[in-house]
Design a protein around this motif. Structure first.
Motif, mmCIF file in Angstrom:
data_model
loop_
_atom_site.group_PDB
_atom_site.id
_atom_site.type_symbol
_atom_site.label_atom_id
_atom_site.label_comp_id
_atom_site.label_asym_id
_atom_site.label_seq_id
_atom_site.Cartn_x
_atom_site.Cartn_y
_atom_site.Cartn_z
ATOM 1 N N GLY A 59 7.301 8.422 -7.351
ATOM 2 C CA GLY A 59 7.895 7.211 -7.355
ATOM 3 C C GLY A 59 8.093 6.666 -5.962
ATOM 4 N N ARG A 60 8.456 7.697 -5.129
ATOM 5 C CA ARG A 60 8.617 7.267 -3.773
ATOM 6 C C ARG A 60 7.543 6.534 -2.949
ATOM 7 N NH1 ARG A 60 10.688 12.275 -0.883
ATOM 8 N NH2 ARG A 60 11.234 10.594 0.941
ATOM 9 N N ILE A 61 6.183 7.138 -3.100
ATOM 10 C CA ILE A 61 4.909 6.458 -2.480
ATOM 11 C C ILE A 61 4.435 5.550 -3.304
ATOM 12 C CG2 ILE A 61 4.595 8.653 -1.541
ATOM 13 C CD1 ILE A 61 2.247 9.118 -3.358
ATOM 14 N N GLY A 62 4.979 5.058 -4.519
ATOM 15 C CA GLY A 62 4.443 3.963 -5.325
ATOM 16 C C GLY A 62 3.028 4.488 -6.158
ATOM 17 N N PHE A 78 -4.328 13.460 1.693
ATOM 18 C CA PHE A 78 -4.391 11.891 1.793
ATOM 19 C C PHE A 78 -4.780 11.505 3.241
ATOM 20 C CE2 PHE A 78 -1.629 8.138 2.725
ATOM 21 C CZ PHE A 78 -2.407 7.307 1.776
ATOM 22 N N THR A 79 -4.281 11.910 4.156
ATOM 23 C CA THR A 79 -4.293 11.419 5.631
ATOM 24 C C THR A 79 -5.411 11.792 6.102
ATOM 25 O OG1 THR A 79 -2.919 13.173 6.448
ATOM 26 C CG2 THR A 79 -1.744 11.441 6.127
ATOM 27 N N GLU A 80 -6.143 12.884 5.799
ATOM 28 C CA GLU A 80 -7.413 13.191 6.200
ATOM 29 C C GLU A 80 -8.472 12.320 5.600
ATOM 30 O OE1 GLU A 80 -10.373 17.097 5.986
ATOM 31 O OE2 GLU A 80 -8.162 17.377 6.691
ATOM 32 N N GLU A 111 2.457 0.410 5.081
ATOM 33 C CA GLU A 111 2.368 0.827 3.768
ATOM 34 C C GLU A 111 1.693 2.421 4.055
ATOM 35 O OE1 GLU A 111 3.037 1.606 -0.296
ATOM 36 O OE2 GLU A 111 3.705 -0.097 1.016
ATOM 37 N N TYR A 112 0.694 2.600 4.583
ATOM 38 C CA TYR A 112 0.197 3.919 4.887
ATOM 39 C C TYR A 112 1.090 4.814 5.556
ATOM 40 C CZ TYR A 112 -2.553 7.553 7.117
ATOM 41 O OH TYR A 112 -2.924 8.680 7.538
ATOM 42 N N VAL A 113 1.772 4.261 6.602
ATOM 43 C CA VAL A 113 2.850 5.272 7.570
ATOM 44 C C VAL A 113 3.838 5.665 6.608
ATOM 45 C CG1 VAL A 113 4.566 5.187 9.196
ATOM 46 C CG2 VAL A 113 2.091 4.423 9.713
ATOM 47 N N LYS A 114 4.418 4.804 5.521
ATOM 48 C CA LYS A 114 5.459 5.133 4.731
ATOM 49 C C LYS A 114 5.170 6.284 3.637
ATOM 50 C CE LYS A 114 6.177 3.304 0.731
ATOM 51 N NZ LYS A 114 6.235 2.280 -0.529
ATOM 52 N N ILE A 115 3.825 6.137 3.142
ATOM 53 C CA ILE A 115 3.201 7.245 2.223
ATOM 54 C C ILE A 115 3.078 8.570 2.976
ATOM 55 C CG2 ILE A 115 1.271 7.860 0.702
ATOM 56 C CD1 ILE A 115 1.017 4.780 0.184
ATOM 57 N N ALA A 116 2.350 8.238 4.331
ATOM 58 C CA ALA A 116 2.033 9.696 5.106
ATOM 59 C C ALA A 116 3.322 10.404 5.609
ATOM 60 C CB ALA A 116 1.178 9.188 6.114
ATOM 61 N N ASP A 136 4.389 14.048 4.416
ATOM 62 C CA ASP A 136 4.476 15.103 5.226
ATOM 63 C C ASP A 136 5.899 15.776 4.961
ATOM 64 O OD1 ASP A 136 2.202 14.591 6.348
ATOM 65 O OD2 ASP A 136 2.911 13.239 7.859
ATOM 66 N N ALA A 137 6.953 14.991 4.516
ATOM 67 C CA ALA A 137 8.325 15.565 4.239
ATOM 68 C C ALA A 137 8.196 16.447 2.990
ATOM 69 C CB ALA A 137 9.285 14.403 4.155
#
Length: 114
Positions: free
Chosen positions: A8-11, A35-37, A100-105, A109-110
């Protein structure tokens, strides 16, 4: 990592993703962890900085496809806009995608640390 809580937090469209992965939460977890890689966003950023239109389209497409596998519709939409952006619109399209990418990453990470 609690996938449903993070979804839910990442959409993420959790129900569709769980169906696409045949209920295999372990595989979804692996995709989220890589994901980030998988996006290789730093290469996209370099392409934007260099004004390399073909590489921007290629890298934006990769981000879009990675997002599609995880049901990240806002990321997919932003990546599609960048993929199709003409020269004058690249900077604003990239800024939207990057946000959007930074929000998800950051959330992922958290989540890995929890």
């Amino acid at each position: 990592m609690n996938i449903k809580a993070i979804a839910g937090r990442i959409g993420m469209d959790y129900d569709n993703v769980i169906e696409d992965f045949c209920g295999d939460t372990g595989e979804i977890r692996k995709k989220l962890e890589s994901f980030t890689e998988d996006c290789d966003f730093s290469a996209l950023k370099v392409a934007v900085e260099e004004g390399d239109g073909e590489n921007i389209r290629k890298r934006a497409h990769k981000v879009k496809k990675t997002g599609e596998k995880l049901g990240l519709s806002a990321l997919v939409k932003a990546a599609a806009i960048l993929e199709e952006a003409k020269n004058g619109k690249v900077a604003s399209a990239f800024a939207s995608l990057e946000k959007e990418y930074v929000k998800i990453a950051d959330i992922l990470d958290a989540g890995e640390e929890a």
